[in-house]
Design a protein around this motif. Structure first.
Motif, PDB file in Angstrom:
ATOM      1  N   THR A 147       0.836  -1.230   0.034  1.00  0.00           N
ATOM      2  CA  THR A 147       0.098   0.150   0.114  1.00  0.00           C
ATOM      3  C   THR A 147       0.894   1.176   0.036  1.00  0.00           C
ATOM      4  OG1 THR A 147      -1.812  -1.133   1.211  1.00  0.00           O
ATOM      5  CG2 THR A 147      -1.667   1.246   1.296  1.00  0.00           C
ATOM      6  N   LEU A 148       0.601   2.289  -0.966  1.00  0.00           N
ATOM      7  CA  LEU A 148       1.367   3.485  -0.874  1.00  0.00           C
ATOM      8  C   LEU A 148       0.433   4.503  -0.098  1.00  0.00           C
ATOM      9  CD1 LEU A 148       2.545   3.699  -4.495  1.00  0.00           C
ATOM     10  CD2 LEU A 148       3.694   2.554  -2.503  1.00  0.00           C
ATOM     11  N   GLU A 149       0.660   4.974   0.965  1.00  0.00           N
ATOM     12  CA  GLU A 149       0.345   6.029   1.826  1.00  0.00           C
ATOM     13  C   GLU A 149       0.585   7.412   1.373  1.00  0.00           C
ATOM     14  OE1 GLU A 149       0.166   5.658   5.978  1.00  0.00           O
ATOM     15  OE2 GLU A 149      -0.566   3.481   5.996  1.00  0.00           O
ATOM     16  N   ILE A 150      -0.537   8.189   0.872  1.00  0.00           N
ATOM     17  CA  ILE A 150      -0.152   9.653   0.397  1.00  0.00           C
ATOM     18  C   ILE A 150      -1.226  10.397   1.128  1.00  0.00           C
ATOM     19  CG2 ILE A 150       0.597   8.949  -1.946  1.00  0.00           C
ATOM     20  CD1 ILE A 150      -2.255   9.632  -2.848  1.00  0.00           C
ATOM     21  N   THR A 151      -0.900  11.778   1.161  1.00  0.00           N
ATOM     22  CA  THR A 151      -1.765  12.584   1.992  1.00  0.00           C
ATOM     23  C   THR A 151      -2.425  13.628   1.102  1.00  0.00           C
ATOM     24  OG1 THR A 151       0.184  14.225   2.050  1.00  0.00           O
ATOM     25  CG2 THR A 151       0.032  12.782   3.823  1.00  0.00           C
ATOM     26  N   GLU A 152      -3.474  14.211   1.765  1.00  0.00           N
ATOM     27  CA  GLU A 152      -4.215  14.979   0.894  1.00  0.00           C
ATOM     28  C   GLU A 152      -3.629  16.088   0.216  1.00  0.00           C
ATOM     29  OE1 GLU A 152      -8.145  16.224   3.069  1.00  0.00           O
ATOM     30  OE2 GLU A 152      -6.618  15.372   4.796  1.00  0.00           O
ATOM     31  N   SER A 153      -2.399  16.751   0.790  1.00  0.00           N
ATOM     32  CA  SER A 153      -1.727  17.707   0.061  1.00  0.00           C
ATOM     33  C   SER A 153      -1.092  17.169  -1.101  1.00  0.00           C
ATOM     34  CB  SER A 153      -0.646  18.343   1.032  1.00  0.00           C
ATOM     35  OG  SER A 153       0.191  17.301   1.612  1.00  0.00           O
ATOM     36  N   LEU A 166      -1.805   8.161 -10.677  1.00  0.00           N
ATOM     37  CA  LEU A 166      -2.697   7.229  -9.730  1.00  0.00           C
ATOM     38  C   LEU A 166      -2.900   5.865 -10.695  1.00  0.00           C
ATOM     39  CD1 LEU A 166      -4.869   9.811  -8.082  1.00  0.00           C
ATOM     40  CD2 LEU A 166      -3.389   8.373  -6.764  1.00  0.00           C
ATOM     41  N   ASP A 167      -3.408   6.171 -11.655  1.00  0.00           N
ATOM     42  CA  ASP A 167      -3.687   5.255 -12.533  1.00  0.00           C
ATOM     43  C   ASP A 167      -2.591   4.258 -12.838  1.00  0.00           C
ATOM     44  OD1 ASP A 167      -6.422   5.980 -13.009  1.00  0.00           O
ATOM     45  OD2 ASP A 167      -6.111   6.831 -15.033  1.00  0.00           O
ATOM     46  N   ASP A 168      -1.462   4.635 -13.048  1.00  0.00           N
ATOM     47  CA  ASP A 168      -0.155   4.046 -13.121  1.00  0.00           C
ATOM     48  C   ASP A 168      -0.300   2.861 -11.946  1.00  0.00           C
ATOM     49  OD1 ASP A 168       0.657   5.300 -15.274  1.00  0.00           O
ATOM     50  OD2 ASP A 168       2.409   6.208 -14.027  1.00  0.00           O
ATOM     51  N   PHE A 169      -0.395   3.466 -10.782  1.00  0.00           N
ATOM     52  CA  PHE A 169      -0.268   2.578  -9.625  1.00  0.00           C
ATOM     53  C   PHE A 169      -1.322   1.562  -9.604  1.00  0.00           C
ATOM     54  CE2 PHE A 169       2.415   6.195  -7.927  1.00  0.00           C
ATOM     55  CZ  PHE A 169       3.460   5.476  -7.902  1.00  0.00           C
ATOM     56  N   LYS A 170      -2.360   1.747 -10.002  1.00  0.00           N
ATOM     57  CA  LYS A 170      -3.644   1.020  -9.992  1.00  0.00           C
ATOM     58  C   LYS A 170      -3.428  -0.059 -11.220  1.00  0.00           C
ATOM     59  CE  LYS A 170      -6.295   0.890  -7.660  1.00  0.00           C
ATOM     60  NZ  LYS A 170      -6.089   0.555  -6.253  1.00  0.00           N
ATOM     61  N   ALA A 171      -2.652   0.308 -12.230  1.00  0.00           N
ATOM     62  CA  ALA A 171      -2.373  -0.578 -13.022  1.00  0.00           C
ATOM     63  C   ALA A 171      -1.583  -1.721 -12.579  1.00  0.00           C
ATOM     64  CB  ALA A 171      -1.835  -0.143 -14.461  1.00  0.00           C
ATOM     65  N   ILE A 172      -0.615  -1.256 -11.864  1.00  0.00           N
ATOM     66  CA  ILE A 172       0.709  -1.936 -10.940  1.00  0.00           C
ATOM     67  C   ILE A 172      -0.370  -2.874 -10.212  1.00  0.00           C
ATOM     68  CG2 ILE A 172       2.596  -2.302  -9.566  1.00  0.00           C
ATOM     69  CD1 ILE A 172       3.357   0.281 -10.785  1.00  0.00           C
ATOM     70  N   GLY A 173      -1.197  -2.593  -9.547  1.00  0.00           N
ATOM     71  CA  GLY A 173      -2.135  -3.223  -8.583  1.00  0.00           C
ATOM     72  C   GLY A 173      -1.893  -3.135  -7.131  1.00  0.00           C
ATOM     73  N   VAL A 174      -1.256  -2.041  -6.800  1.00  0.00           N
ATOM     74  CA  VAL A 174      -0.847  -1.720  -5.623  1.00  0.00           C
ATOM     75  C   VAL A 174      -2.064  -1.093  -4.870  1.00  0.00           C
ATOM     76  CG1 VAL A 174       1.665  -1.593  -5.494  1.00  0.00           C
ATOM     77  CG2 VAL A 174       0.430   0.417  -5.884  1.00  0.00           C
ATOM     78  N   ARG A 175      -2.095  -0.799  -3.638  1.00  0.00           N
ATOM     79  CA  ARG A 175      -3.298  -0.348  -3.051  1.00  0.00           C
ATOM     80  C   ARG A 175      -2.760   1.349  -2.878  1.00  0.00           C
ATOM     81  NH1 ARG A 175      -5.928  -4.095  -4.247  1.00  0.00           N
ATOM     82  NH2 ARG A 175      -6.596  -6.160  -3.110  1.00  0.00           N
ATOM     83  N   LEU A 176      -3.589   2.042  -2.676  1.00  0.00           N
ATOM     84  CA  LEU A 176      -3.493   3.518  -2.421  1.00  0.00           C
ATOM     85  C   LEU A 176      -4.230   3.954  -1.088  1.00  0.00           C
ATOM     86  CD1 LEU A 176      -3.564   5.141  -5.968  1.00  0.00           C
ATOM     87  CD2 LEU A 176      -1.783   4.590  -4.468  1.00  0.00           C
ATOM     88  N   SER A 177      -3.520   4.357  -0.205  1.00  0.00           N
ATOM     89  CA  SER A 177      -4.258   5.041   1.036  1.00  0.00           C
ATOM     90  C   SER A 177      -4.047   6.445   1.217  1.00  0.00           C
ATOM     91  CB  SER A 177      -3.875   4.186   2.065  1.00  0.00           C
ATOM     92  OG  SER A 177      -4.222   4.491   3.188  1.00  0.00           O
ATOM     93  N   LEU A 178      -5.369   7.024   1.778  1.00  0.00           N
ATOM     94  CA  LEU A 178      -5.159   8.503   2.018  1.00  0.00           C
ATOM     95  C   LEU A 178      -5.017   8.648   3.505  1.00  0.00           C
ATOM     96  CD1 LEU A 178      -4.997  11.335   0.340  1.00  0.00           C
ATOM     97  CD2 LEU A 178      -7.841  11.219   0.493  1.00  0.00           C
ATOM     98  N   ASP A 179      -3.537   9.326   3.908  1.00  0.00           N
ATOM     99  CA  ASP A 179      -3.189   9.461   5.112  1.00  0.00           C
ATOM    100  C   ASP A 179      -3.703  10.832   5.630  1.00  0.00           C
ATOM    101  OD1 ASP A 179      -1.723   8.650   7.386  1.00  0.00           O
ATOM    102  OD2 ASP A 179       0.210   8.684   6.506  1.00  0.00           O
ATOM    103  N   ASP A 180      -3.523  10.703   7.087  1.00  0.00           N
ATOM    104  CA  ASP A 180      -3.946  12.183   7.921  1.00  0.00           C
ATOM    105  C   ASP A 180      -5.243  12.781   7.390  1.00  0.00           C
ATOM    106  OD1 ASP A 180      -1.499  11.333   8.836  1.00  0.00           O
ATOM    107  OD2 ASP A 180      -0.260  12.897   7.622  1.00  0.00           O
TER     108      ASP A 180
END
Ligand code: C2E
Ligand code: MG
Ligand code: MG
Ligand code: MG
Length: 291
Positions: A147-153, A166-180
């Motif tokens: 999972t990659l954690e990124i922030t709102e900023s 973001l689509d690159d990462f979805k294509a790879i298949g990793v999860r994305l998390s919105l931190d803080d």
């Protein structure tokens, strides 16, 4: 002007430089050397299913053991690393190290996912998608284990290529998390537009939800909203047992915080996992496999 290096850089700074600026320069020079000198370490904090208390994954958190100043917390050096671009090699090291550790846990029969914090600078760097693919391949990890954690900023960075990235990462298949979540400029439309999997409610709301009705309302609202958008919601900063009935009642999916464990070095966390499994075992093997 001393673009100093080595051990004598303490003496050199411009006359008239403020103490804060000198201290910053000092830290920046040391930061440049820190990777080479292997002064970084990752600690890992468990993320659990709120109801079953099964440990689903861990968040990797960077630690810097400064030779003279001892442990320097990330909040003091990450911003500097971002400004200087040092975050990129540091981030690459974090990614490799976290994936290597996740693979080791898998070999021990512990299928934990690993979350890695990615700063804006790193997120938009050209090399990240490839570095992610390389790290997964090298350590033979399925993409959903990362999972990659990124922030709102980061999302609000205003960069045009955010959606493509973001689509690159979805294509790879990793999860994305919105931190803080809740501390930035949350434009709620971003949540709908971007392929985020998880929201992490910022610990500032979670910490006081036991005593502060308003924080409780905010936490409950974020959880309901996240679910309305088909996102999993994680509460970070769960510091006490009193949090748990509130978070269960609110339907919060996952919990993370000092109540369960502080971030620990890998070996210590492995011990913690075994002991915790032993204590909470409800499965047929009673958690005694020592896997
Ligand atoms: P974060 O990603 O939001 O990480 C959670 C922070 O909350 C961690 O602080 C963790 O130790 C702390 N924490 C966890 N449970 C509790 C709790 O129950 N109570 C309280 N009061 N705090 C709790 P830490 O390790 O000092 O990291 C601070 C921030 O530094 C992180 O916030 C993240 O934004 C950044 N960071 C850490 N490691 C990395 C990294 O490898 N790369 C990047 N880019 N940023 C990192
Ligand atoms: Mg995080
Ligand atoms: Mg956070
Ligand atoms: Mg943060």
């Amino acid at each position: 002007y001393a673009k100093a290096h080595g051990s004598n850089h303490h003496q050199f700074h411009e006359p008239g430089m403020t103490a804060a600026a000198a201290e910053r320069l000092h830290l920046e020079n040391d930061l440049r050397e820190a990777l080479r000198r292997a002064e970084f370490e990752l600690h890992y904090q468990p993320i659990l299913d709120t109801r079953s208390l099964q440990v689903l994954g861990v968040e990797a958190l960077l630690r810097w053991h400064h030779p003279e100043e001892g442990m320097i917390p990330p909040d003091r050096f990450i911003p500097l690393a971002e400004e200087t671009g040092l975050i990129r090699p540091m981030g690459a090291w974090v990614l490799q190290t976290a994936c290597a550790q996740a693979a080791r846990w898998r070999e021990l029969g512990m299928a934990l996912s690993v979350s890695v914090n990615v700063s804006g600078e790193q997120f938009f760097g050209d090399e990240l998608p490839r570095a992610v693919r390389d790290a997964l391949a090298r350590h033979r990890l399925p993409p959903e284990a990362l999972t990659l954690e990124i922030t709102e900023s980061t999302l609000m960075h205003g960069s045009l290529n955010i959606e493509a990235r973001l689509d690159d990462f979805k294509a790879i298949g990793v999860r994305l998390s919105l931190d803080d979540f809740g501390t930035g400029y949350s434009s709620l439309s971003y949540l709908k537009r971007f392929p985020i999997d998880t929201l992490k409610i910022d610990k500032s709301f979670v910490r006081d939800m036991v005593t502060d009705e308003h924080d409780r309302t905010l936490a409950n609202t974020v959880i309901a909203m996240g679910h309305g958008l088909s996102l999993a919601v994680v509460a970070e900063g769960v510091e006490s047992a009193e949090h748990m009935p509130l978070l269960r009642q609110a339907g919060c999916d996952r919990v993370q915080g000092y109540h369960f464990s502080r971030p620990l070095p890998a070996r210590k966390l492995t011990e913690w996992l075994r002991a915790f499994r032993g204590n909470t075992a409800s499965g047929p093997d009673g958690g005694t496999t020592g896997a």
